[in-house]
Design a protein around this motif. Structure first.
Motif, mmCIF file in Angstrom:
data_model
loop_
_atom_site.group_PDB
_atom_site.id
_atom_site.type_symbol
_atom_site.label_atom_id
_atom_site.label_comp_id
_atom_site.label_asym_id
_atom_site.label_seq_id
_atom_site.Cartn_x
_atom_site.Cartn_y
_atom_site.Cartn_z
ATOM 1 N N PHE A 77 22.038 37.150 53.496
ATOM 2 C CA PHE A 77 21.209 37.218 54.690
ATOM 3 C C PHE A 77 21.932 37.970 55.805
ATOM 4 O O PHE A 77 23.165 37.951 55.887
ATOM 5 N N LYS A 78 21.147 38.579 56.662
ATOM 6 C CA LYS A 78 21.706 39.271 57.821
ATOM 7 C C LYS A 78 20.801 39.017 59.023
ATOM 8 O O LYS A 78 19.598 39.263 58.977
ATOM 9 N N LEU A 79 21.400 38.521 60.086
ATOM 10 C CA LEU A 79 20.672 38.249 61.326
ATOM 11 C C LEU A 79 21.120 39.251 62.384
ATOM 12 O O LEU A 79 22.320 39.425 62.623
ATOM 13 N N THR A 80 20.148 39.907 63.021
ATOM 14 C CA THR A 80 20.434 40.864 64.090
ATOM 15 C C THR A 80 19.627 40.479 65.323
ATOM 16 O O THR A 80 18.419 40.234 65.229
ATOM 17 N N VAL A 81 20.294 40.393 66.445
ATOM 18 C CA VAL A 81 19.617 40.151 67.716
ATOM 19 C C VAL A 81 20.033 41.241 68.688
ATOM 20 O O VAL A 81 21.154 41.764 68.628
ATOM 21 N N GLY A 135 12.011 40.270 58.290
ATOM 22 C CA GLY A 135 11.044 39.903 59.307
ATOM 23 C C GLY A 135 11.628 40.242 60.668
ATOM 24 O O GLY A 135 12.844 40.136 60.883
ATOM 25 N N GLN A 136 10.771 40.658 61.593
ATOM 26 C CA GLN A 136 11.299 41.124 62.875
ATOM 27 C C GLN A 136 10.353 40.823 64.029
ATOM 28 O O GLN A 136 9.132 40.923 63.889
ATOM 29 N N PHE A 137 10.962 40.454 65.157
ATOM 30 C CA PHE A 137 10.277 40.422 66.445
ATOM 31 C C PHE A 137 10.954 41.465 67.327
ATOM 32 O O PHE A 137 12.180 41.493 67.438
ATOM 33 N N SER A 138 10.172 42.334 67.940
ATOM 34 C CA SER A 138 10.753 43.364 68.805
ATOM 35 C C SER A 138 9.799 43.685 69.934
ATOM 36 O O SER A 138 8.591 43.411 69.862
ATOM 37 N N GLN A 139 10.346 44.276 70.981
ATOM 38 C CA GLN A 139 9.564 44.640 72.157
ATOM 39 C C GLN A 139 9.824 46.093 72.541
ATOM 40 O O GLN A 139 10.892 46.645 72.271
ATOM 41 N N GLY A 140 8.815 46.695 73.157
ATOM 42 C CA GLY A 140 8.939 48.037 73.714
ATOM 43 C C GLY A 140 8.350 48.062 75.097
ATOM 44 O O GLY A 140 7.588 47.167 75.489
ATOM 45 N N PHE A 141 8.675 49.102 75.877
ATOM 46 C CA PHE A 141 8.184 49.169 77.247
ATOM 47 C C PHE A 141 8.062 50.617 77.695
ATOM 48 O O PHE A 141 8.632 51.533 77.093
ATOM 49 N N THR A 185 13.983 43.732 77.451
ATOM 50 C CA THR A 185 13.286 43.640 76.174
ATOM 51 C C THR A 185 14.238 43.058 75.137
ATOM 52 O O THR A 185 15.457 43.212 75.233
ATOM 53 N N TYR A 186 13.643 42.430 74.111
ATOM 54 C CA TYR A 186 14.450 41.709 73.131
ATOM 55 C C TYR A 186 14.051 42.096 71.708
ATOM 56 O O TYR A 186 12.960 42.639 71.461
ATOM 57 N N LYS A 187 14.955 41.784 70.799
ATOM 58 C CA LYS A 187 14.719 42.045 69.379
ATOM 59 C C LYS A 187 15.438 40.988 68.556
ATOM 60 O O LYS A 187 16.551 40.570 68.889
ATOM 61 N N ALA A 188 14.807 40.537 67.469
ATOM 62 C CA ALA A 188 15.442 39.639 66.508
ATOM 63 C C ALA A 188 14.962 40.031 65.120
ATOM 64 O O ALA A 188 13.754 40.202 64.897
ATOM 65 N N ASN A 189 15.919 40.195 64.193
ATOM 66 C CA ASN A 189 15.589 40.654 62.852
ATOM 67 C C ASN A 189 16.366 39.816 61.842
ATOM 68 O O ASN A 189 17.579 39.624 61.983
ATOM 69 N N MET A 190 15.664 39.321 60.846
ATOM 70 C CA MET A 190 16.306 38.583 59.760
ATOM 71 C C MET A 190 15.966 39.293 58.444
ATOM 72 O O MET A 190 14.780 39.541 58.157
ATOM 73 N N SER A 191 16.992 39.642 57.677
ATOM 74 C CA SER A 191 16.757 40.307 56.404
ATOM 75 C C SER A 191 17.458 39.549 55.286
ATOM 76 O O SER A 191 18.477 38.878 55.493
ATOM 77 N N TRP A 192 16.909 39.688 54.101
ATOM 78 C CA TRP A 192 17.452 39.062 52.898
ATOM 79 C C TRP A 192 17.543 40.122 51.819
ATOM 80 O O TRP A 192 16.549 40.764 51.476
ATOM 81 N N GLN A 193 18.754 40.340 51.309
ATOM 82 C CA GLN A 193 18.990 41.349 50.287
ATOM 83 C C GLN A 193 19.699 40.691 49.099
ATOM 84 O O GLN A 193 20.922 40.741 48.956
ATOM 85 N N GLY A 226 12.397 49.383 71.795
ATOM 86 C CA GLY A 226 12.853 49.263 73.172
ATOM 87 C C GLY A 226 14.330 48.992 73.310
ATOM 88 O O GLY A 226 14.959 49.401 74.280
ATOM 89 N N THR A 227 14.941 48.305 72.334
ATOM 90 C CA THR A 227 16.355 47.952 72.457
ATOM 91 C C THR A 227 17.262 49.173 72.364
ATOM 92 O O THR A 227 18.089 49.416 73.243
ATOM 93 N N LEU A 228 17.112 49.972 71.318
ATOM 94 C CA LEU A 228 18.030 51.086 71.086
ATOM 95 C C LEU A 228 17.554 52.404 71.669
ATOM 96 O O LEU A 228 18.373 53.280 71.949
ATOM 97 N N PHE A 229 16.233 52.582 71.857
ATOM 98 C CA PHE A 229 15.727 53.875 72.299
ATOM 99 C C PHE A 229 15.000 53.837 73.634
ATOM 100 O O PHE A 229 14.588 54.879 74.139
ATOM 101 N N GLY A 230 14.812 52.670 74.207
ATOM 102 C CA GLY A 230 14.385 52.578 75.582
ATOM 103 C C GLY A 230 12.933 52.891 75.858
ATOM 104 O O GLY A 230 12.051 52.721 75.017
#
Length: 746
Positions: free
Chosen positions: A447-451, A500-506, A483-491, A147-151
């Motif tokens: 680590f990388k945090l994306t919201v 790990g990710q929380f995301s929403q679509g509509f 809509t919201y998104k939160a992503n945490m990655s570890w490389q 939902g965040t980038l593609f609607g």
């Protein structure tokens, strides 16, 4: 409007950008053979993307002979496709579908479908635009809500077809032809595609042109004239001449082309104008009636009041797009302006779905025009912080005509209809959507945090004219949301990624016209036999929340790649299409559902030239609460999604007498599923598909031989859900097809 939007983007670029350096593409730094994708709207190695993404590369498309959505989607973990003939396909990802065959009215598509940056979701009347896979760089299938980038529409995920861009450095192209033969009731098939890339000004301007023709035989026989019940039905209503036989029902023709002009005045500025047109014609609807045979139907011809002849489908898609990309020291700005036009015509005979089975000819005509503008900024900051943000505008205008006409000459009273014109409704619909979106990321060591978030608002206005009674109904609806998104990655190292990710679509809501009078005979304002309002109302936007965890592992040199993901989705306000007692197809925000599952894929290259691919998925999709308005109960499985799927592919490239050669074999298994919540009737799926291809090259010439559906499986891929009645209609796998392909490249 495209020129105006492009000029505006240029002005913004001129104001925003200082003197720039050369654009540093992620692809330039990637090791040879690594796959670069833009699933997060910027170039990244596939192994670095903290999402569940599958990439079907140009090599995959060529080696497997992929042409249409159905050739590859069902081989991907967590993905299924409902195919009900040409221009009638629906994509299901992670079980997110409640009315997969009814993506035109009310229950819209749940998967975003793109050509480059051009959204094509929901413009086709009954499904997604199946643009042929000719001259593509790759296909990206992103699982999970986007939902965040593609609607709107990307609840289950997003499918992106990335076309090859014009190349200003070299003259290249190919001519490819295929002949094949389909068994059982099928016959000959032909295909031709041509691609040419011409540098007009070296390293500055180039033109790339693509043309194709695909003619596929039908494999269902209409035996109406040989079926006593159909002959008796035709005689009863005074139309004996409309009971006739026809072989190869469902034969279709795709004619299309794409032309793109690239101008690159500097290393940092480039513009591309693309035009695409695709025409589809299908003679007859390729559904079979299992009561009379695996590949047979007993369909009466159409009456003169809809033009006579047999069932037919026509679809014309036109796309014009202008894209500008400008790169500077600290970021890149992209403007994409698109005009999409589509005309759809469908004529079919639906009388067998009514009591006494009177001849009823249905005619659906849709004309759609959409303008889409997106302006997007992607940063290239020197530090750990990065930003992607954009503006989105969309306007869709659609005219829709639906006619249901009594097709007999006698016994109108027996049909139960008050007049020969059963319904004749014309609808004008206009939807305007605006959105602002963005994602910000921060790297902290490993680590990388994306919201991210996307805010949207829309207006939907519809005028419906009943051409029988003269009544005019005006409906309007508007809504907004975020809509919201939160992503945490570890490389911890380059070849291992955990996220790990929380995301929403509509999906956008829409106004719903009043039910026809025969659905509310007691006049109490409620559709008889339900608790659904019979008056004008509005479907609210539905929203999906997803929790996902995944891992990606790649050995040095890419000899082994392993991807795994687990997810849990909560889907609220689900609009579900249901056949009510009066026979109408009605949509209502009637349910809550949850889907959850596990996906796994691996690719190994244990020896030079040898490639092994494997994937599997478990999908559990069901209602999470009772839905009394549609007689749904908690635990009812959502339609269209098999619990289990699996895929195995083996490819080997070698030299034969000094000539480059290859052999490829693929096996897909799709578990069983139903077309309704109650899991009643005929089960679709539960089938295996085996395909194989072998080829060699003689300099610029290539020759290939192939077989698809090697075991000649006749299992159903879908059971029709647009109507209910005593005669069921279903769609089957194309029978075994054997063919040859020749290609000349330069």
């Amino acid at each position: 409007m495209i020129l105006l939007a492009t000029a505006s983007a240029l002005a913004i670029i001129a104001l925003a950008a200082p003197a720039s350096a050369q654009n540093r593409s992620a692809a330039a730094n990637a090791n040879e053979g690594e796959i670069i994708v833009t699933a997060q709207r910027r170039e990244q190695r596939l192994s670095d993307v903290p999402l569940s993404v599958s990439a079907v590369t140009a090599t995959d498309i060529a080696r497997r002979g992929l042409v249409s959505q159905g050739d590859y989607l069902r081989s991907l973990p967590g993905v299924n496709q409902i195919e009900a003939g040409a221009a009638n396909s629906s994509i299901i990802i992670r079980g997110v579908a409640a009315s997969p065959q009814n993506t035109d009215r009310g229950a819209k598509a749940t998967v975003g479908y793109y050509l480059n940056d051009i959204p094509l979701t929901g413009y086709v009347l009954r499904g997604g635009a199946d643009v042929k896979l000719v001259d593509l760089e790759r296909v990206e299938v992103i699982r999970g809500p986007q939902g965040t980038l593609f609607g709107s529409g990307s609840l289950g995920g997003t499918v992106r077809n990335i076309a090859r861009a014009p190349n200003p450095e070299r003259l290249e192209g190919h001519l490819r032809g295929t002949i094949s033969q389909t068994g059982r009731a099928g016959s000959d098939n032909e295909a031709v595609e041509a691609v040419v890339n011409v540098p007009i000004i070296e390293n500055k301007v180039a033109l790339r042109a693509v043309g194709y023709l695909f003619e596929n035989s039908g494999f269902v026989d209409n035996v109406a004239a040989s079926t006593p019940a159909a002959v008796a039905r035709a005689n009863l209503y005074g139309i004996p001449e409309l009971a006739r036989n026809d072989k190869g029902v469902g034969r279709d023709r795709y004619i299309g082309g794409r032309i793109a002009l690239l101008a690159k005045p500097t290393e940092d500025l480039k513009g591309t104008i693309t035009y695409l047109r695709q025409d589809i014609t299908q003679h007859g609807l390729p559904d079979a009636e299992p009561a009379i045979g695996k590949f047979r139907q007993a369909r009466l011809g159409l009456s003169d009041n809809v033009g006579g002849g047999s069932e037919r489908l026509e679809d014309v898609l036109k796309i014009l797009n202008a894209t500008l990309d400008y790169s500077f020291d600290w970021g890149a700005l992209t403007s994409s302006s698109s005009l999409v036009k589509e005309t759809y015509l469908e004529k079919r005979e639906i009388g067998t779905f009514f009591a006494n089975q009177p001849p009823v000819a249905q005619r659906n005509v849709a004309d759609t025009e959409a303008f889409i503008q997106e302006l997007r900024f992607a940063s290239k900051f020197a530090g750990p912080f990065q930003l992607l943000t954009g503006l989105y505008y969309e306007n869709i205008d659609r005219d829709f005509l639906n006619q249901n006409l009594f097709g007999g000459r006698t016994n109108l009273a027996l049909s139960g209809f008050p007049s020969a014109t059963i319904t004749n409704n014309f609808e004008k619909n206009s939807v305007t959507q605006k959105a602002v979106f963005g994602e910000a990321s921060l790297e902290l060591s490993q680590f990388k945090l994306t919201v991210g978030a996307r805010h949207f608002d829309y207006d939907d206005r519809t005028i419906t004219t009943n051409r029988v009674s003269g009544a005019v109904t005006r409906l309007s609806g508007s809504n907004s949301g975020t809509t919201y998104k939160a992503n945490m990655s570890w490389q911890p190292k380059q070849d291992l990624l955990l996220y790990g990710q929380f995301s929403q679509g509509f999906r956008l809501g829409s106004p719903v016209a009043p039910a026809i009078a025969t659905c509310d005979r007691d006049g109490n304002g409620v559709i008889d036999g339900t608790t659904i309002s019979a008056g004008p109302r509005t479907l609210d936007p539905d929203k999906l929340e997803s929790f996902e965890a995944g891992a990606k592992f790649t050995t040095a040199g890419g000899a082994l790649t392993v991807n795994a993901a687990a997810y849990h989705n909560k889907w609220k306000g689900v609009p579900i299409n249901v056949i009510v007692p009066c026979g109408a197809n009605v949509a209502d925000n009637a349910g809550e559902a949850r889907t959850q599952g596990i996906e796994f894929s691996a690719e190994a290259r244990p020896a030079r030239g040898l490639q092994l691919s494997f994937s599997a998925a478990y999908t559990d999709a069901e209602l999470s609460k009772d839905a009394p308005r549609i007689n749904g109960l908690k635990g009812d499985r959502l339609p269209g999604s098999p619990r289990y799927t699996a895929f195995l592919g083996v490819g080997y490239e070698f030299e034969l007498g000094g000539r480059k050669s290859f052999v490829r074999a693929d096996y897909s298994w799709i578990g069983g599923f139903f077309n309704n919540l109650k899991q009643t009737g005929i089960e679709a799926g539960d089938y295996s598909i085996i395909g194989a291809r072998i080829g060699t090259r003689f300099g610029p010439l290539g020759v290939e031989a192939f077989v698809s559906n090697l075991t000649n499986s006749a299992k159903p891929t879908w059971v029709d859900s647009t109507f209910t009645g005593p005669i069921q209609r279903l769609y089957r796998l194309r029978p075994r097809t054997i063919g040859l392909t020749g290609q000349f490249s330069f």
